[in-house]
Design a protein around this motif. Structure first.
Motif, PDB file in Angstrom:
ATOM      1  N   GLY A 113      -9.779  -0.759   0.524  1.00 31.68           N
ATOM      2  CA  GLY A 113      -9.382  -1.896   0.213  1.00 31.68           C
ATOM      3  C   GLY A 113      -8.128  -2.340  -0.618  1.00 31.68           C
ATOM      4  O   GLY A 113      -7.801  -3.411  -0.902  1.00 31.68           O
ATOM      5  N   PHE A 114      -7.384  -1.049  -0.985  1.00 34.62           N
ATOM      6  CA  PHE A 114      -6.262  -1.171  -1.864  1.00 34.62           C
ATOM      7  C   PHE A 114      -5.031  -1.228  -0.939  1.00 34.62           C
ATOM      8  O   PHE A 114      -4.870  -0.703  -0.071  1.00 34.62           O
ATOM      9  N   ARG A 115      -4.039  -2.134  -1.366  1.00 32.63           N
ATOM     10  CA  ARG A 115      -2.930  -2.382  -0.685  1.00 32.63           C
ATOM     11  C   ARG A 115      -1.879  -1.134  -1.108  1.00 32.63           C
ATOM     12  O   ARG A 115      -1.771  -0.980  -2.334  1.00 32.63           O
ATOM     13  N   VAL A 116      -1.373  -0.408  -0.207  1.00 37.37           N
ATOM     14  CA  VAL A 116      -0.600   0.866  -0.648  1.00 37.37           C
ATOM     15  C   VAL A 116       0.901   0.888  -0.124  1.00 37.37           C
ATOM     16  O   VAL A 116       0.923   0.142   1.116  1.00 37.37           O
ATOM     17  N   ARG A 117       1.657   1.158  -1.048  1.00 35.49           N
ATOM     18  CA  ARG A 117       2.968   0.949  -0.691  1.00 35.49           C
ATOM     19  C   ARG A 117       3.623   2.733  -1.091  1.00 35.49           C
ATOM     20  O   ARG A 117       3.231   2.928  -2.215  1.00 35.49           O
ATOM     21  N   GLN A 118       4.296   3.001  -0.216  1.00 30.95           N
ATOM     22  CA  GLN A 118       4.711   4.415  -0.541  1.00 30.95           C
ATOM     23  C   GLN A 118       6.105   4.387  -0.042  1.00 30.95           C
ATOM     24  O   GLN A 118       6.575   3.993   0.884  1.00 30.95           O
ATOM     25  N   THR A 119       6.684   5.228  -1.129  1.00 31.58           N
ATOM     26  CA  THR A 119       8.342   5.359  -0.912  1.00 31.58           C
ATOM     27  C   THR A 119       8.512   6.863  -0.836  1.00 31.58           C
ATOM     28  O   THR A 119       8.302   7.441  -1.842  1.00 31.58           O
ATOM     29  N   LEU A 120       9.141   7.348   0.226  1.00 28.65           N
ATOM     30  CA  LEU A 120       9.666   8.576   0.284  1.00 28.65           C
ATOM     31  C   LEU A 120      11.120   8.762   0.624  1.00 28.65           C
ATOM     32  O   LEU A 120      11.867   8.171   1.316  1.00 28.65           O
ATOM     33  N   THR A 121      11.782   9.394  -0.308  1.00 26.55           N
ATOM     34  CA  THR A 121      13.128   9.521  -0.527  1.00 26.55           C
ATOM     35  C   THR A 121      13.676  10.922  -0.287  1.00 26.55           C
ATOM     36  O   THR A 121      13.286  11.809  -0.955  1.00 26.55           O
ATOM     37  N   LEU A 122      14.404  11.291   0.826  1.00 31.64           N
ATOM     38  CA  LEU A 122      15.151  12.515   1.117  1.00 31.64           C
ATOM     39  C   LEU A 122      15.902  12.894   0.035  1.00 31.64           C
ATOM     40  O   LEU A 122      16.989  12.065  -0.138  1.00 31.64           O
ATOM     41  N   GLN A 123      15.659  14.068  -0.466  1.00 27.89           N
ATOM     42  CA  GLN A 123      16.821  14.427  -1.527  1.00 27.89           C
ATOM     43  C   GLN A 123      18.219  15.238  -0.917  1.00 27.89           C
ATOM     44  O   GLN A 123      18.047  15.644   0.325  1.00 27.89           O
ATOM     45  N   ASP A 125      19.221  18.044  -0.794  1.00 26.76           N
ATOM     46  CA  ASP A 125      19.149  19.160  -0.092  1.00 26.76           C
ATOM     47  C   ASP A 125      18.671  19.338   1.414  1.00 26.76           C
ATOM     48  O   ASP A 125      18.449  20.178   2.047  1.00 26.76           O
ATOM     49  N   GLY A 126      18.126  17.971   1.737  1.00 26.97           N
ATOM     50  CA  GLY A 126      17.658  17.807   3.105  1.00 26.97           C
ATOM     51  C   GLY A 126      16.297  18.443   3.503  1.00 26.97           C
ATOM     52  O   GLY A 126      15.840  18.260   4.549  1.00 26.97           O
ATOM     53  N   ARG A 127      15.439  19.168   2.621  1.00 27.73           N
ATOM     54  CA  ARG A 127      14.460  19.842   2.688  1.00 27.73           C
ATOM     55  C   ARG A 127      13.227  19.395   1.781  1.00 27.73           C
ATOM     56  O   ARG A 127      12.343  19.819   1.846  1.00 27.73           O
ATOM     57  N   THR A 128      13.743  18.238   0.974  1.00 26.83           N
ATOM     58  CA  THR A 128      12.662  17.900  -0.203  1.00 26.83           C
ATOM     59  C   THR A 128      12.524  16.447  -0.230  1.00 26.83           C
ATOM     60  O   THR A 128      13.684  15.666   0.058  1.00 26.83           O
ATOM     61  N   LEU A 129      11.392  15.991  -0.425  1.00 29.72           N
ATOM     62  CA  LEU A 129      11.173  14.410  -0.263  1.00 29.72           C
ATOM     63  C   LEU A 129      10.749  14.294  -1.803  1.00 29.72           C
ATOM     64  O   LEU A 129       9.823  14.920  -2.188  1.00 29.72           O
ATOM     65  N   ALA A 130      10.943  13.010  -2.341  1.00 23.98           N
ATOM     66  CA  ALA A 130      10.575  12.524  -3.588  1.00 23.98           C
ATOM     67  C   ALA A 130       9.462  11.494  -3.142  1.00 23.98           C
ATOM     68  O   ALA A 130       9.988  10.653  -2.482  1.00 23.98           O
ATOM     69  N   ASN A 131       8.238  11.501  -3.405  1.00 25.29           N
ATOM     70  CA  ASN A 131       7.092  10.487  -2.867  1.00 25.29           C
ATOM     71  C   ASN A 131       6.682   9.743  -4.106  1.00 25.29           C
ATOM     72  O   ASN A 131       5.958  10.361  -5.027  1.00 25.29           O
ATOM     73  N   ARG A 132       6.787   8.598  -3.920  1.00 28.57           N
ATOM     74  CA  ARG A 132       5.873   7.661  -4.975  1.00 28.57           C
ATOM     75  C   ARG A 132       5.024   6.590  -3.942  1.00 28.57           C
ATOM     76  O   ARG A 132       5.495   5.891  -3.342  1.00 28.57           O
ATOM     77  N   LEU A 133       3.867   6.753  -4.510  1.00 27.67           N
ATOM     78  CA  LEU A 133       2.808   5.897  -3.953  1.00 27.67           C
ATOM     79  C   LEU A 133       2.104   5.156  -4.968  1.00 27.67           C
ATOM     80  O   LEU A 133       1.751   5.550  -5.878  1.00 27.67           O
ATOM     81  N   GLU A 134       1.960   3.740  -4.703  1.00 30.81           N
ATOM     82  CA  GLU A 134       1.153   2.830  -5.450  1.00 30.81           C
ATOM     83  C   GLU A 134       0.121   2.280  -4.786  1.00 30.81           C
ATOM     84  O   GLU A 134       0.364   1.742  -3.593  1.00 30.81           O
ATOM     85  N   ALA A 135      -0.961   2.064  -5.368  1.00 30.86           N
ATOM     86  CA  ALA A 135      -1.945   1.357  -4.646  1.00 30.86           C
ATOM     87  C   ALA A 135      -2.374   0.190  -5.916  1.00 30.86           C
ATOM     88  O   ALA A 135      -2.467   0.508  -6.987  1.00 30.86           O
ATOM     89  N   ARG A 136      -2.944  -0.954  -5.005  1.00 31.60           N
ATOM     90  CA  ARG A 136      -2.914  -2.242  -5.764  1.00 31.60           C
ATOM     91  C   ARG A 136      -4.214  -3.068  -5.352  1.00 31.60           C
ATOM     92  O   ARG A 136      -4.551  -2.933  -4.309  1.00 31.60           O
ATOM     93  N   ARG A 137      -4.965  -3.423  -6.239  1.00 33.65           N
ATOM     94  CA  ARG A 137      -6.169  -4.250  -5.749  1.00 33.65           C
ATOM     95  C   ARG A 137      -6.100  -5.567  -6.713  1.00 33.65           C
ATOM     96  O   ARG A 137      -5.863  -5.590  -8.061  1.00 33.65           O
ATOM     97  N   PHE A 138      -6.053  -6.755  -6.013  1.00 30.58           N
ATOM     98  CA  PHE A 138      -6.133  -7.987  -6.690  1.00 30.58           C
ATOM     99  C   PHE A 138      -4.753  -8.036  -7.258  1.00 30.58           C
ATOM    100  O   PHE A 138      -4.633  -8.638  -8.428  1.00 30.58           O
ATOM    101  N   GLY A 139      -3.515  -7.479  -6.726  1.00 32.07           N
ATOM    102  CA  GLY A 139      -2.408  -7.596  -7.585  1.00 32.07           C
ATOM    103  C   GLY A 139      -2.178  -6.589  -8.614  1.00 32.07           C
ATOM    104  O   GLY A 139      -1.035  -6.627  -9.170  1.00 32.07           O
ATOM    105  N   ILE A 140      -3.044  -5.895  -8.984  1.00 36.39           N
ATOM    106  CA  ILE A 140      -2.984  -5.058 -10.169  1.00 36.39           C
ATOM    107  C   ILE A 140      -2.732  -3.631  -9.694  1.00 36.39           C
ATOM    108  O   ILE A 140      -3.621  -3.136  -8.796  1.00 36.39           O
TER     109      ILE A 140
END
Length: 153
Positions: A113-123, A125-140
């Motif tokens: 039941g967590f709201r998940v937002r995931q941001t994947l950014t191609l670096q 070199d074209g072969r690496t991604l930076a991934n940041r995932l945040e999970a929220r519950r009740f806005g926290i």
């Protein structure tokens, strides 16, 4: 000035194509920080393949801390230029996504039941991604995963 702009555009990296990036083998190394807990290492081994309908099927093995590896499966389709939809074994309902330049933003609701937002950014070199995932519950914000994903083949 026009020549400079034309040359700058010619050397700019192409937009991120997540279906192409995740076809084949990938490996991710991450840190997962859950609220009120110590950070844990996470590793993800992935193997992606394209289906005749154009979908990407991505099978992953996720190891969190000292827990045994667990499988996770994605299925992702491009529905319009830069727009994606799909399924994930860890999600309730659909996964939606959009690419803007070198960044893919995904959204879904987890099984818990967590709201998940995931941001994947191609670096660059074209072969690496930076991934940041945040999970929220009740806005926290209750969890953050920061990951480096490398395309192996």
């Amino acid at each position: 000035m026009l020549l400079f702009l034309a040359l700058a555009g010619a050397t700019a990296a192409p937009a991120f194509d997540p279906l192409r990036f995740f076809t084949g083998a990938t490996r991710g190394t991450a840190q997962l920080k859950v609220i009120l807990r110590a950070a844990k290492p996470v590793t993800v081994r992935g193997s992606g393949r394209r289906q005749p309908d154009g979908a990407l099927v991505l099978d992953q093995w996720v190891t969190e801390g000292s827990k045994p590896p667990r499988p996770r499966h994605w299925r992702l389709w491009q529905i319009a230029p830069g727009r994606y939809t799909g399924t994930l074994t860890d999600a309730r309902g659909p996964v939606t996504g959009a690419v803007q330049g070198r960044t893919l933003r995904l959204s879904f609701t987890s099984d818990g039941g967590f709201r998940v937002r995931q941001t994947l950014t191609l670096q660059p070199d074209g072969r690496t991604l930076a991934n940041r995932l945040e999970a929220r519950r009740f806005g926290i914000r209750v969890a953050v995963l920061t990951e480096r994903i490398v395309k192996i083949d």
